[in-house]
Write a protein that holds these residues in place. Structure first.
Motif, short mmCIF file in Angstrom:
data_model
loop_
_atom_site.label_atom_id
_atom_site.label_comp_id
_atom_site.label_asym_id
_atom_site.label_seq_id
_atom_site.Cartn_x
_atom_site.Cartn_y
_atom_site.Cartn_z
N ALA A 28 35.95 -19.99 -28.30
CA ALA A 28 34.74 -20.39 -29.02
C ALA A 28 33.66 -19.33 -28.81
CB ALA A 28 34.24 -21.74 -28.51
N PRO A 29 32.78 -19.14 -29.80
CA PRO A 29 31.64 -18.25 -29.61
C PRO A 29 30.74 -18.83 -28.51
CG PRO A 29 31.80 -18.97 -31.90
CD PRO A 29 32.79 -19.74 -31.13
N THR A 30 30.36 -17.98 -27.57
CA THR A 30 29.59 -18.44 -26.41
C THR A 30 28.43 -17.49 -26.17
OG1 THR A 30 31.63 -19.30 -25.46
CG2 THR A 30 29.78 -19.06 -23.98
N LEU A 31 27.24 -18.06 -26.00
CA LEU A 31 26.05 -17.27 -25.70
C LEU A 31 26.13 -16.78 -24.25
CD1 LEU A 31 23.26 -16.24 -26.64
CD2 LEU A 31 22.32 -18.39 -25.76
N CYS A 32 25.98 -15.46 -24.08
CA CYS A 32 26.05 -14.86 -22.75
C CYS A 32 24.92 -13.86 -22.59
CB CYS A 32 27.38 -14.13 -22.55
SG CYS A 32 28.83 -15.17 -22.59
#
Length: 63
Positions: A28-32
């Motif tokens: 999944a796209p994940t904010l980092c």
């Protein structure tokens, strides 16, 4: 609330993060944030809950 310090050496990025959930593998796209050469997730990949930006939470390197 008040701003204590601005981290000018931090960069917000979105990564396609792969996680193992039991027998399943999901991504999944994940904010980092990229901070001091480490990538630290700011939310969980499987349900989006927030994570504190701490170096202990950094993702393992690809090496």
């Amino acid at each position: 609330m008040k701003v204590l310090k601005i981290l000018d050496n931090a960069e917000l990025i979105i990564v396609d993060l792969e996680v193992n959930l039991g027998d399943e593998v999901r991504n999944a796209p994940t904010l980092c944030v990229r901070y001091q050469g480490k990538i630290i997730p700011l939310n969980t990949a499987h349900d989006g809950r927030p994570i504190l930006m701490r170096e202990e939470n950094a993702l393992p390197s690809k090496n």
